[in-house]
Scaffold this motif. Structure first.
Motif, PDB file in Angstrom:
ATOM      1  N   GLN A 247      -0.656  -3.745  11.496  1.00  0.00           N
ATOM      2  CA  GLN A 247      -1.698  -3.472  12.475  1.00  0.00           C
ATOM      3  C   GLN A 247      -1.374  -4.133  13.802  1.00  0.00           C
ATOM      4  OE1 GLN A 247      -5.708  -4.090  11.006  1.00  0.00           O
ATOM      5  NE2 GLN A 247      -5.029  -3.898   8.871  1.00  0.00           N
ATOM      6  N   HIS A 248      -2.060  -3.698  14.850  1.00  0.00           N
ATOM      7  CA  HIS A 248      -1.824  -4.261  16.182  1.00  0.00           C
ATOM      8  C   HIS A 248      -2.262  -5.721  16.220  1.00  0.00           C
ATOM      9  CE1 HIS A 248      -2.122  -4.710  20.599  1.00  0.00           C
ATOM     10  NE2 HIS A 248      -1.157  -3.804  20.598  1.00  0.00           N
ATOM     11  N   ARG A 249      -1.578  -6.510  17.031  1.00  0.00           N
ATOM     12  CA  ARG A 249      -1.875  -7.945  17.082  1.00  0.00           C
ATOM     13  C   ARG A 249      -3.274  -8.231  17.613  1.00  0.00           C
ATOM     14  NH1 ARG A 249       1.662  -7.221  21.453  1.00  0.00           N
ATOM     15  NH2 ARG A 249       0.757  -7.721  23.500  1.00  0.00           N
ATOM     16  N   SER A 250      -3.896  -7.256  18.293  1.00  0.00           N
ATOM     17  CA  SER A 250      -5.248  -7.460  18.803  1.00  0.00           C
ATOM     18  C   SER A 250      -6.263  -7.618  17.679  1.00  0.00           C
ATOM     19  CB  SER A 250      -5.652  -6.286  19.698  1.00  0.00           C
ATOM     20  OG  SER A 250      -5.603  -5.057  18.990  1.00  0.00           O
TER      21      SER A 250
END
Length: 278
Positions: A247-250
């Motif tokens: 998943q995206h680091r955000s």
């Protein structure tokens, strides 16, 4: 009377002598030139520029790739440059005894020696003279302002925060990235790098060893608050969660906002704008 005939062995000797005296690149020249280009691209064009544009503190640059049993990347590239210089020195000594001297050959060897010197000197400036404790991680924190007094440094919170959003009962504001040390309970503050910049900074960067340590000496640190410690621990736990892999680091952290400590709320006009006025 002597014969004007030139024997074949004399032609071969003259041809070899002319080839040795003329300037041409052989396999050792090409290998050295390729090594210099590759090392320049890897250490300075790739790693150095990447770290300078992304690292929020000097320690991240000086300890990039460092582990308990492996030195930093720039330490490795520095020693590689030294071995390349030793290799080229051996090539130069061999040619000095087996080739006639020519200005073209001398100039070529001098150019490569100078290139290796500047490459090694630049990589050395990105190393530390002693052990540096790397940060435990990076996190967006509140942009506090230092107030230098006779009693020391006081860190004050800005009177107006840059509020950004309200999500899941938590207010967020825009801040800046900083390095976090949990054991030392401190946060980096690096807005002092432009102070007292010398006019010949480029020359000193090459001539002086460990020049980046001067930037470290100018870097300031503020105490790590309990709420920031708790937020950092939650971020690390989220990053260690294998279910969030891919998943995206955000999902775990943000590049420009941070959660505001409890008890601090925006002014009434901002609450009214968000429809949260009481």
């Amino acid at each position: 009377m002597g014969s004007d005939k030139i024997y074949r062995w004399e032609k071969r000797r003259a041809k070899r002598y002319a080839a040795d005296k003329s300037f041409h690149l052989d396999i050792l020249d090409w290998v050295t030139l390729i090594l210099i280009s590759v090392m320049f691209f890897i250490s300075l064009r790739l790693f150095f520029i990447f770290e300078v544009t992304t690292a929020p503190c000097v320690e991240m640059i000086l300890t990039m790739g460092q582990s308990s049993w492996w030195p930093s990347i720039f330490t490795l590239t520095y020693w590689i440059c030294l071995f390349m210089s030793l290799f080229w020195f051996c090539v130069s000594v061999h040619r000095a005894f087996h080739r006639p001297a020519s200005w073209a050959l001398i100039t070529w060897h001098a150019v490569l020696f100078i290139s290796l010197f500047f490459l090694a000197a630049t990589n050395r400036n990105l190393t530390a003279s002693s052990y540096i404790n790397p940060p435990d991680g990076v996190m967006v924190v509140e942009s506090m302002v230092p107030e230098i007094t006779q009693m020391g440094i006081n860190w004050s919170t800005p009177t107006e925060l840059n509020w950004t959003e309200y999500k899941k009962g938590q207010w967020y504001a825009s801040g800046s990235k900083a390095c976090i040390w949990l054991d030392e309970s401190k946060v980096s503050f690096n807005d002092r790098f432009d102070l007292e910049r010398p006019s010949n900074m480029a020359f000193q960067f090459v001539a002086n060893s460990h020049a980046f340590e001067k930037l470290k000496s100018r870097q300031m640190y503020r105490p790590l608050s309990n709420f920031e410690r708790e937020t950092f621990s939650k971020m690390k736990q989220c990053q260690a969660d294998m279910t969030k892999y891919g998943q995206h680091r955000s999902v775990c952290t943000s590049d420009n906002v941070y959660p505001v400590a409890p008890g601090i709320e925006p002014p009434p006009e901002f609450l009214e704008l968000w429809g949260l006025d009481k």
